[in-house]
Design an enzyme around this catalytic site. Sequence first.
Site, PDB file in Angstrom:
ATOM      1  N   ASP A  30       0.845  11.648  -4.848  1.00 49.76           N
ATOM      2  CA  ASP A  30       1.107  12.005  -3.158  1.00 49.76           C
ATOM      3  C   ASP A  30       1.291  10.957  -2.377  1.00 49.76           C
ATOM      4  O   ASP A  30       0.889   9.884  -2.709  1.00 49.76           O
ATOM      5  CB  ASP A  30       0.099  13.130  -2.643  1.00 49.76           C
ATOM      6  CG  ASP A  30      -0.455  14.203  -3.145  1.00 49.76           C
ATOM      7  OD1 ASP A  30       0.755  14.832  -4.000  1.00 49.76           O
ATOM      8  OD2 ASP A  30      -1.407  14.827  -3.245  1.00 49.76           O
ATOM      9  N   GLU A  50      -4.388   8.188  -0.132  1.00 51.40           N
ATOM     10  CA  GLU A  50      -5.129   8.541  -1.347  1.00 51.40           C
ATOM     11  C   GLU A  50      -4.205   8.659  -2.547  1.00 51.40           C
ATOM     12  O   GLU A  50      -4.685   7.996  -3.714  1.00 51.40           O
ATOM     13  CB  GLU A  50      -5.902  10.022  -1.295  1.00 51.40           C
ATOM     14  CG  GLU A  50      -7.167   9.885  -0.152  1.00 51.40           C
ATOM     15  CD  GLU A  50      -8.176   9.258  -0.664  1.00 51.40           C
ATOM     16  OE1 GLU A  50      -8.442   9.000  -2.025  1.00 51.40           O
ATOM     17  OE2 GLU A  50      -8.977   8.548   0.229  1.00 51.40           O
ATOM     18  N   HIS A 104       5.373  12.011   6.907  1.00 55.91           N
ATOM     19  CA  HIS A 104       5.733  13.075   6.121  1.00 55.91           C
ATOM     20  C   HIS A 104       6.671  14.047   7.065  1.00 55.91           C
ATOM     21  O   HIS A 104       6.752  13.753   8.004  1.00 55.91           O
ATOM     22  CB  HIS A 104       4.499  13.877   5.791  1.00 55.91           C
ATOM     23  CG  HIS A 104       3.659  12.905   4.753  1.00 55.91           C
ATOM     24  ND1 HIS A 104       4.198  12.763   3.542  1.00 55.91           N
ATOM     25  CD2 HIS A 104       2.311  12.774   4.885  1.00 55.91           C
ATOM     26  CE1 HIS A 104       3.144  12.120   3.062  1.00 55.91           C
ATOM     27  NE2 HIS A 104       2.013  12.011   3.741  1.00 55.91           N
TER      28      HIS A 104
END
Length: 833
Positions: free
Chosen positions: A84, A88, A349
């Site tokens: 992603d 993380e 995003h």
Amino acid sequence: MGNSKSLIIVESPAKARTISKFLGSDYVVMASMGHVRDLPKSKLGFDPENNFKPDYLVTSDKKKIISELKKNITKDTTIYLAADEDREGEAIAWHLIPSLKIEKNPIKRIVFHEITKTAIEEALKHPREVNQDLVDAQQARRVLDRAVGYELSPLLWKKVRYGLSAGRVQSVAVRIIVDRQKEIDAFIPEEFWKIKADFLLKDKEILQTELAKIFAKTFKIKNEEEAKNIESSAHKGEFVLEKIEQKDSKKTPPPPFTTSTLQQDASSKLGFSVKQTMVLAQQLYEGNISNIPNHTGGLITYMRTDSLNLSTLAINDANNLVKSDFGDEYCLKSPRVYKSKSKGAQEAHEAIRPVQMSLRPSAIRAYLDNNQYRLYALIWKRTIATQMADAKMANTTYKIQAGEKKELEFVAKGQKIIFAGFIKAYASENENPEEFLEASQKFLPDLKLGLKLDLEDLKLEQNFTKPPAKYTEASLVKKLEAEGIGRPSTYAPTISTIQAREYVVKTEDKKLVPTPTGVIVNSFLQDHFPDIVDLGFTAKIEEDFDKIAEGKISWQEVMRGFYGDFKENIIEKEKTVNKSDYLQIRVLGTDPKSKKEVSARIGRFGPFVQNGTKDDEDKPAFAAIPKDKNIDTITLEEALGLFALPRVVGLNEKNEDIKANIGRFGPYLQVKTTYYSLKEDDPYTIELPRALEIIQFMDEEKAKATIKVFEKEKIQVLIGRYGAYIKKGRKNYKIPKGMEAKDLELEQCLEIIENLEKKFPKKASKATAKKIIKTATKTATKKIAAKKSPAKKTSTATKTAKTTAKKPVKKPVKKTTKTATKATTKKTPPKDK
């Protein structure tokens, strides 16, 4: 694997399956199952004296996955790291490089916001390198959270109670809930009155109004006497429609969903928990759905985001749908753009939206389960609405003059939709769109100015001010976001953690309240580690993480600014804090019969009362404090009543005692070794007929749930709320897929139990765990420097760290790996979050 094949590594198998459908035989898509490396569980995991160098290890549960991935890699294999696009995900990609030893292979980092054929193909065309700044921001969070969890938890064990834990974000979340509970407990209700008037119109319709002003001023009616005086004045005059105000207004659609607003809306409108919302959103994102005609892939964009942006393609897609479904008048002349207000909004995003606007919820309902459909419909409506015209409303206010001196003003307000605008999007997917639109309005009867009204009823209502509302999961997320605490990826895990640790419980009406354990841990941290539970300090740390992600500061610099003082404080508190200050013992008085001291206390399993002390000749008696009683307010008389349990309610038909009692999980009935939970009945007052009724009902329900029984081996095959399972003694075992519960024989049950026992071995003893904690704490304490490093030396270390940070971390030597792997099977302090 042939040299021509490229390997794409994603995080989950569901995502891998979906992406595989888009690509030809030149690609193999596999899953890493999240992080493959982490800090070791058996020790602090980083070296404060060596520039906070982390000691990463491949976790024991990922060794098999690494092995499987390696089988698909040769020296010529091109590897696409497709985790992603957040911190993380960037760290997962970075850890894969040394774990797989692929430093010399062609490595490409690819990212995408949605799992569609077009998005994947575009990502493959535009690869990039791993972003070290994002990796370092994640490293800072991981190492700092480890420092807090592993240094503070053992101290809590020593000074408060064994088994407790502290975490950087979780502790602040608990404080927020504790502070709110203190506000509620300290709240003193104030009396106030409302006066409402109902008027009977010619067509027998009722016009409802409420007193709004006295002598043209707003007011507060404090008591019944004031209310009666107003009532008396109202009856002495006429009620005349003195003024009609009409005003048009417009209503703008809310912005598209971010992680936090989706969690809040799904909670308030659908009743979903924060965790449930994220699980469903993950399924919709990964495309883990039945085959939808003319569509392959995910249904929504990436669901961990704080961005309000919509891509140009998405806006055009929405505009085309609005035009075709609703008409030109519902379209915008130019796209509506929203700007994020959340603190520290990170990674660019998109907002959460459908990947294809033409996939209307009603069209794909048959291919989703009910909860997937409800969440998808929520996202679809919200997204489409953002690119639709404003709604136009006509607002009408009737002002009615009354009172002996015409001093009273009663008001009725109505609202009518002139042009539905974006509201049409919400109505369109409703079973009855016209009813939905009508319910969004409040109509007033058509009345003329100067009309004298006939009073039907004048009501005086006594009210009391209410304390601040308890937090729900959704409102806690809103608070955390507003304070700049945590990020989209941390809200759900934080809320799950504080409930799992039993610092906070969720009531039946879904409110979050602190447990006595949560209160005492919060008290300890506020007394001795105020920064850890300070909202401003925690938000400042999050801002530092953002600066690391932007390349403005090094992650080691953030650790240096935090760790030295924190560690010194740990060492000091180990010497100066008295455990007796946090024992949570409240002496209630003396038992008139036994003459022993009666006290209320907090134990490992919650609050209880104790009759006697450990110094008495006889062993003390204990009784759990019920949920409707509080350790801080329970009286001696109430406590003595609790010792009446267990009580014998009577005998069953076999002359066996039926006992009523309260245990760790609440009140229950007991017949020999069989237990029956009491949901509504009071164990202190339940009578024999009611007890027999409950036992009979639960025995019948248990019989319905029993598929097979092997009495000699004490094995049962049962049906539970999540399907069939095997029960042996007190342990439950999941039946593997493809096996029918009704066809299971004893040998098969024993084989399933044996296989699962091997897969999930028992945990180590508490003594072993304590030994590990003692060793880890001693090692960390030795490494703390008495004085801070000189500035010049710090600068050099930072420079060295930045240079080495981009190099893959060397795999630990075999000896270290063995030690760490062995240690992970033992019980360690609760995991830091």
